[in-house]
Design a protein around this motif. Sequence first.
Motif, PDB file in Angstrom:
ATOM      1  N   ASP A 149       0.856  -1.304  -0.028  1.00  0.00           N
ATOM      2  CA  ASP A 149      -0.191   0.014  -0.085  1.00  0.00           C
ATOM      3  C   ASP A 149       0.995   1.386   0.128  1.00  0.00           C
ATOM      4  N   LYS A 150       1.491   1.811  -1.238  1.00  0.00           N
ATOM      5  CA  LYS A 150       2.241   2.868  -1.323  1.00  0.00           C
ATOM      6  C   LYS A 150       1.236   3.940  -1.549  1.00  0.00           C
ATOM      7  N   ALA A 151       1.763   5.163  -0.992  1.00  0.00           N
ATOM      8  CA  ALA A 151       1.283   6.393  -0.805  1.00  0.00           C
ATOM      9  C   ALA A 151       2.195   7.812  -1.035  1.00  0.00           C
ATOM     10  N   GLN A 152       1.470   8.791  -1.484  1.00  0.00           N
ATOM     11  CA  GLN A 152       2.175  10.251  -1.437  1.00  0.00           C
ATOM     12  C   GLN A 152       2.617  10.461   0.112  1.00  0.00           C
ATOM     13  N   PHE A 153       3.523  11.270   0.210  1.00  0.00           N
ATOM     14  CA  PHE A 153       3.993  11.587   1.588  1.00  0.00           C
ATOM     15  C   PHE A 153       4.373  13.060   1.737  1.00  0.00           C
ATOM     16  N   THR A 154       3.844  13.862   2.698  1.00  0.00           N
ATOM     17  CA  THR A 154       4.305  15.261   3.071  1.00  0.00           C
ATOM     18  C   THR A 154       4.624  14.901   4.354  1.00  0.00           C
ATOM     19  N   PHE A 155       5.911  15.696   4.684  1.00  0.00           N
ATOM     20  CA  PHE A 155       6.448  15.716   5.960  1.00  0.00           C
ATOM     21  C   PHE A 155       6.668  17.152   6.525  1.00  0.00           C
ATOM     22  N   ARG A 156       6.399  17.312   7.654  1.00  0.00           N
ATOM     23  CA  ARG A 156       6.519  18.841   8.277  1.00  0.00           C
ATOM     24  C   ARG A 156       7.222  18.453   9.676  1.00  0.00           C
ATOM     25  N   VAL A 157       8.400  19.277   9.742  1.00  0.00           N
ATOM     26  CA  VAL A 157       9.238  18.901  10.853  1.00  0.00           C
ATOM     27  C   VAL A 157       9.485  20.221  11.608  1.00  0.00           C
ATOM     28  N   LYS A 158       9.156  20.476  12.688  1.00  0.00           N
ATOM     29  CA  LYS A 158       9.467  21.829  13.516  1.00  0.00           C
ATOM     30  C   LYS A 158      10.719  21.344  14.585  1.00  0.00           C
ATOM     31  N   ALA A 159      11.684  22.078  14.541  1.00  0.00           N
ATOM     32  CA  ALA A 159      13.088  21.721  15.305  1.00  0.00           C
ATOM     33  C   ALA A 159      13.312  23.152  15.693  1.00  0.00           C
ATOM     34  N   PRO A 160      14.174  23.178  16.867  1.00  0.00           N
ATOM     35  CA  PRO A 160      15.014  24.256  17.293  1.00  0.00           C
ATOM     36  C   PRO A 160      16.043  24.604  16.125  1.00  0.00           C
ATOM     37  N   ARG A 161      16.065  25.832  15.837  1.00  0.00           N
ATOM     38  CA  ARG A 161      16.788  26.645  14.537  1.00  0.00           C
ATOM     39  C   ARG A 161      18.143  25.992  14.411  1.00  0.00           C
ATOM     40  N   GLU A 162      18.842  25.654  15.272  1.00  0.00           N
ATOM     41  CA  GLU A 162      20.329  25.179  15.110  1.00  0.00           C
ATOM     42  C   GLU A 162      20.530  23.718  14.591  1.00  0.00           C
ATOM     43  N   TYR A 163      19.143  23.085  14.406  1.00  0.00           N
ATOM     44  CA  TYR A 163      18.972  21.806  13.606  1.00  0.00           C
ATOM     45  C   TYR A 163      18.605  21.893  12.302  1.00  0.00           C
ATOM     46  N   THR A 164      19.017  20.839  11.550  1.00  0.00           N
ATOM     47  CA  THR A 164      18.500  20.678  10.062  1.00  0.00           C
ATOM     48  C   THR A 164      17.516  19.508   9.876  1.00  0.00           C
ATOM     49  N   ALA A 165      16.417  19.787   9.538  1.00  0.00           N
ATOM     50  CA  ALA A 165      15.583  18.464   9.254  1.00  0.00           C
ATOM     51  C   ALA A 165      15.581  18.171   7.751  1.00  0.00           C
ATOM     52  N   VAL A 166      15.681  16.947   7.255  1.00  0.00           N
ATOM     53  CA  VAL A 166      15.548  16.461   5.971  1.00  0.00           C
ATOM     54  C   VAL A 166      14.527  15.465   6.054  1.00  0.00           C
ATOM     55  N   ALA A 167      14.073  15.245   4.719  1.00  0.00           N
ATOM     56  CA  ALA A 167      13.112  14.055   4.623  1.00  0.00           C
ATOM     57  C   ALA A 167      12.966  13.573   3.080  1.00  0.00           C
ATOM     58  N   ASN A 168      12.240  12.323   2.904  1.00  0.00           N
ATOM     59  CA  ASN A 168      12.259  12.059   1.565  1.00  0.00           C
ATOM     60  C   ASN A 168      11.553  13.030   0.687  1.00  0.00           C
ATOM     61  N   GLY A 169      11.961  12.874  -0.863  1.00  0.00           N
ATOM     62  CA  GLY A 169      11.177  13.862  -1.647  1.00  0.00           C
ATOM     63  C   GLY A 169      12.377  15.104  -1.714  1.00  0.00           C
ATOM     64  N   LEU A 170      11.354  16.262  -2.229  1.00  0.00           N
ATOM     65  CA  LEU A 170      12.050  17.559  -2.497  1.00  0.00           C
ATOM     66  C   LEU A 170      11.496  18.464  -1.363  1.00  0.00           C
ATOM     67  N   ALA A 171      12.347  19.571  -1.175  1.00  0.00           N
ATOM     68  CA  ALA A 171      12.145  20.347  -0.137  1.00  0.00           C
ATOM     69  C   ALA A 171      10.811  21.374  -0.520  1.00  0.00           C
ATOM     70  N   ALA A 172       9.982  21.627   0.342  1.00  0.00           N
ATOM     71  CA  ALA A 172       8.841  22.416  -0.153  1.00  0.00           C
ATOM     72  C   ALA A 172       8.877  23.933   0.799  1.00  0.00           C
ATOM     73  N   GLY A 173      10.133  24.022   1.128  1.00  0.00           N
ATOM     74  CA  GLY A 173      10.221  25.257   2.062  1.00  0.00           C
ATOM     75  C   GLY A 173      10.305  25.017   3.413  1.00  0.00           C
ATOM     76  N   HIS A 174      10.938  26.346   4.131  1.00  0.00           N
ATOM     77  CA  HIS A 174      11.057  26.137   5.747  1.00  0.00           C
ATOM     78  C   HIS A 174      10.792  27.676   6.044  1.00  0.00           C
ATOM     79  N   LYS A 175      10.113  27.611   7.081  1.00  0.00           N
ATOM     80  CA  LYS A 175       9.579  28.763   7.780  1.00  0.00           C
ATOM     81  C   LYS A 175      10.285  28.804   9.250  1.00  0.00           C
ATOM     82  N   ARG A 176      10.785  29.966   9.433  1.00  0.00           N
ATOM     83  CA  ARG A 176      11.578  30.351  10.750  1.00  0.00           C
ATOM     84  C   ARG A 176      10.260  30.999  11.644  1.00  0.00           C
ATOM     85  N   SER A 177      10.164  30.514  12.834  1.00  0.00           N
ATOM     86  CA  SER A 177       9.276  31.370  13.856  1.00  0.00           C
ATOM     87  C   SER A 177       9.976  31.237  15.284  1.00  0.00           C
TER      88      SER A 177
END
Length: 485
Positions: A172-200
């Motif tokens: 049962d394969k599917a499309q995935f979207t990942f949203r990862v919130k982390a302290p700004r000194e960290y880098t988060a990566v996931a499968n696929g292509l980057a769709a932006g990052h937002k600092r808050s």
Amino acid sequence: MLLKPRLKAALLAAASLSLLAASAPAPAAPLGIGDPLFPHLGNPGYDVRSYDIAFTYRGSNSQPLDAVTKIDALATERLERVNLDFSQGEVRSVEVNGAKARFAGIGEDLIITPGKALPAGSRMRITVRHTSDPTPDQSYEGGWVRTSDGLVMANQADAAHLVFPCNDHPSDKAQFTFRVKAPREYTAVANGLAAGHKRSGAATTWTYRTVHPMATELAQVAIGRSTVVHRKGPHGLPVRDVVPTEDRESMERWLRKTPGQIEWMERKVGRYPFEAYGILIADAQTGFELETQTLSLFERSLFTRPEFPEWYVDTIMVHELAHQWFGNSVSPRTWSDLWLNEGHASWYEALYAEEKAGQSLEGRMREAYRQSDQWRALGGPPAAPKRPSPGQKISIFRPVVYDGSALVLYALRQEIGERDFSRLQKAWVASYADGVATTKDFVRLASTVAGRDLSGFFQGWLYGERTPRMPGHPEWGASTRGVES
């Protein structure tokens, strides 16, 4: 064994549980799709179209992450309940199509009871608010892996449901979207292509999306003090590698090899099947490397241990790269079809070693032939593997599915010739791209390409307790030590 679910629903008062049982048509129970090796894995009655998964990481890899998993699926039959695989986190709430739903954790399933039954053919959107616990116990096998500076995922074979609720089966394969919130000194990566990052404030939210469908076992989210290195591969393919920042310069000698390795694989089997590729180097102890889709996971020690010659490390990189075609783009319909993944990856690993480093393919296959009967006795034939050892689910990854299955491909090339073998490899990945396939599908396609029925040939090589005679090498012999007569 894996951790039992720690779900809030399991703590419902006895009166509430009685009411739930009274209103249900039958007792809630864990389900599965009947996989020969993992009969309780996966769930019947629906087809997942997409996952949207959000994680909040607060800077500690020993504390649970807050998470929200949204699942869009199509009901393939009338459903009074929906079973998801999930067994290592606390469920806080569940909604189905915007309405609150009852839920309970039984075995390794999260069982959801919507307010009304879902008719066959209807779309359903399930939202689960939960935690995702990276803390292992003695029986832990996969899911989150803690690194020296954060987390990575290693979900093979059936550990994605330790991280997020899902239909945890490669069929049962599917499309995935990942949203990862982390302290700004960290880098988060996931499968696929980057769709932006937002600092808050002091945090950054990173978003990634896959372009092609993906099995849950191939999901990857990595969080750490990392550097992302970008370059171009064949046809302008985005290649992004992720390394601990302190290792950026020392790892470049390995990172720059990837475009050439992709070109080599493309000459063998055709165009790379996904939107991006790269390697993820993690300072972790896993005991393996893993072909997570578009971003293969490697232990840092593979590239730093002095006893590993350069050619050997190169071939391990090619092994995981080859999986992007064999196992990722073309996924196994059941885990008994695992030989199609690992046999092909081992084949191209060995072929690369011969062509680039002068390591004899024939010599490696002759040694595999010598050991093949022993491997079959221990693990079963390539396409009929024995079930995993109790409490050791990754024990299905035995020698018989690696070089024991590459040996099947060598025998096939001996049987049908190099030209038809090459045509078959390209036809296989083209015919089943972005889908799932079985051993029977491979046998059928091989017979079509060769222009004759190969079912008899494959019967012995894939299902026989003893290894058949090698075409073209009648002098090869197999050791019978440890093999019952």
